[in-house]
Each structure stands twice: as C-alpha cells, then as structure tokens.
Design a protein around this motif. Structure first.
Motif, PDB file in Angstrom:
ATOM      1  N   GLN A 171      43.923  37.106  34.687  1.00 41.56           N
ATOM      2  CA  GLN A 171      43.603  36.937  36.072  1.00 41.56           C
ATOM      3  C   GLN A 171      44.908  36.498  36.892  1.00 41.56           C
ATOM      4  N   SER A 172      45.964  36.443  36.210  1.00 38.20           N
ATOM      5  CA  SER A 172      46.976  36.309  37.076  1.00 38.20           C
ATOM      6  C   SER A 172      47.498  37.649  37.668  1.00 38.20           C
ATOM      7  N   LEU A 173      46.932  38.742  36.987  1.00 44.71           N
ATOM      8  CA  LEU A 173      47.429  39.881  37.327  1.00 44.71           C
ATOM      9  C   LEU A 173      46.737  40.553  38.322  1.00 44.71           C
ATOM     10  N   GLN A 174      45.369  39.847  38.787  1.00 46.94           N
ATOM     11  CA  GLN A 174      44.407  40.574  39.742  1.00 46.94           C
ATOM     12  C   GLN A 174      44.708  40.944  41.022  1.00 46.94           C
ATOM     13  N   ASN A 175      45.707  40.174  41.674  1.00 45.89           N
ATOM     14  CA  ASN A 175      45.910  40.252  43.070  1.00 45.89           C
ATOM     15  C   ASN A 175      46.772  41.602  42.939  1.00 45.89           C
ATOM     16  N   GLU A 176      47.854  41.655  41.984  1.00 44.01           N
ATOM     17  CA  GLU A 176      48.567  42.981  42.203  1.00 44.01           C
ATOM     18  C   GLU A 176      47.892  43.901  41.806  1.00 44.01           C
ATOM     19  N   ALA A 177      46.851  43.889  40.842  1.00 45.30           N
ATOM     20  CA  ALA A 177      46.097  44.838  40.390  1.00 45.30           C
ATOM     21  C   ALA A 177      45.019  45.608  41.304  1.00 45.30           C
ATOM     22  N   THR A 178      44.816  44.948  42.291  1.00 46.11           N
ATOM     23  CA  THR A 178      43.787  45.269  43.265  1.00 46.11           C
ATOM     24  C   THR A 178      44.292  45.441  44.828  1.00 46.11           C
ATOM     25  N   GLU A 179      45.339  44.942  44.972  1.00 47.28           N
ATOM     26  CA  GLU A 179      46.268  45.076  46.086  1.00 47.28           C
ATOM     27  C   GLU A 179      47.409  45.989  46.369  1.00 47.28           C
ATOM     28  N   ASN A 180      48.178  45.980  45.115  1.00 43.87           N
ATOM     29  CA  ASN A 180      49.510  47.031  44.968  1.00 43.87           C
ATOM     30  C   ASN A 180      49.199  47.830  43.642  1.00 43.87           C
ATOM     31  N   ILE A 181      48.196  48.821  43.883  1.00 41.72           N
ATOM     32  CA  ILE A 181      47.565  49.317  42.608  1.00 41.72           C
ATOM     33  C   ILE A 181      48.552  50.207  41.695  1.00 41.72           C
TER      34      ILE A 181
END
Length: 200
Positions: A171-181
């Motif tokens: 869950q902690s990686l989701q922001n980067e995974a979706t916003e800075n692919i």
C-alpha cells in the motif's frame, strides 16, 4: 599460474551466466482495475506510453475486476461496468501481443467505448468476432472473470487501480506506482538487479 587462470576462467563463466539470468528476468506486474473507473482511465492513459518503452522488462497482467462481485452480479460502477470488464477480459485472453492488449484497453478508456462490442479499438476483425463469441451468455468471459476475481481477492487494497509487483502488494508504494509510473518501475527493476534498463 594454472590455478590462477582456472580461477579467472570459472569466475568469467559465472559472471556471464549471472548476466544471462538477469537479462531474461522480468518484473511481474499486475494491474487491478475497473473498466468504467475514472482513476483506472487516468492510470491507463499514463501507463500506455511507459509500457511502450519498458515492455521488454515487464511480464504484465491486466485484471479488469476491481471491487466487483460475480455471485451478486454487481460492479462498483453499475451493470455497464460488468459488461466492460467482460469485454476487456475476453480481449486480454485473445491471441494478441502484450502491447496490443494494453493499446486496446487504453483505446477503450480514451474513447469511452468500454461497453461496445463492435469497438474500433479492436483493429483486427478476428478480435471483434472473438469479443462477440466470448461475451455470449455462456461464453468464456465467465471463466476469465472467475480467474480475475480469484487474482483480485489475493490482495487487500482500498483503491482502484491497485498495482502489484512480483506478486506482492504494498500500500505504501501505491502513490508512486500510480503517479510516477516510470520511476516506480525503475525502482523495482533495480531491486531485481536490472541496473542498466533503458529509460531508467
């Protein structure tokens, strides 16, 4: 002297073997999404050009299910989304390359045609025929959606889309995974020992 030569020879073979393993190693990536979800649309729109660059490093699986429930016949964004999920799951199991599959899904999102069986996003006539065959009441979409539900239920996520790297959801990686692919993928590749991936 001979022993030293043998030592370097063995080391050279081992290094070549290691590089060979790394060169064939791929990032296993799962995208859990919904066919009528705005956030899924935003993600796929941004993911498509990134995947074009990185596709040789990625073993990708797109899973159009999200927060649906097959038994109750409900989808988060209504019945139309269920149909959209069925259509996309059928195409994702068609005889297409990974690039063609991502292009199809992205095209449907951008054209607002996720629920259209006769979609222009299916560039091959054989793909259009497959969509009609697969989405019949007792078509193969049932098998595919059951598998999509099974895969989706393996992971505990709060938002869609959810990105899974190497079968692990963080869950902690989701922001980067979706916003800075791009950055997210490069980080994962480096963790796998693929240091010299193009575009990173």
């Amino acid at each position: 002297m001979i022993k030293l030569f043998l030592l370097f020879f063995i080391f050279g073979i081992f290094s070549t073997f290691s590089k060979s393993i790394n060169s064939t190693q791929k990032l296993r990536m799962i995208v859990l999404y919904e066919s009528l979800c705005e956030d899924s649309l935003d993600y796929m729109k941004n993911f498509w050009p990134v995947f074009e660059k990185f596709h040789q490093y990625i073993d990708l699986k797109l899973v159009p299910f999200g927060k649906a429930n097959l038994k109750k016949k409900i989808c988060q964004h209504g019945k139309d989304e269920c149909l959209g999920n069925h259509i996309q799951d059928c195409v994702l199991h068609a005889q297409l390359t990974p690039l063609q599959k991502v292009e199809f899904v992205t095209c449907q999102f951008l054209n607002g045609s996720a629920t259209k069986k006769n979609t222009q996003c299916a560039k091959l006539e054989s793909t259009r025929r497959w969509i009609y065959e697969c989405t019949k009441p007792n078509g193969d979409w049932i098998i595919y959606q059951k598998e999509s539900e099974r895969i989706t239920n393996l992971y505990h996520f709060s938002e869609v889309p959810a990105i899974v790297y190497n079968e692990k959801f963080d869950q902690s990686l989701q922001n980067e995974a979706t916003e800075n692919i791009s950055q997210s993928i490069c980080t994962q590749l480096k963790r796998m020992g693929i240091e010299k991936a193009l575009y990173c």
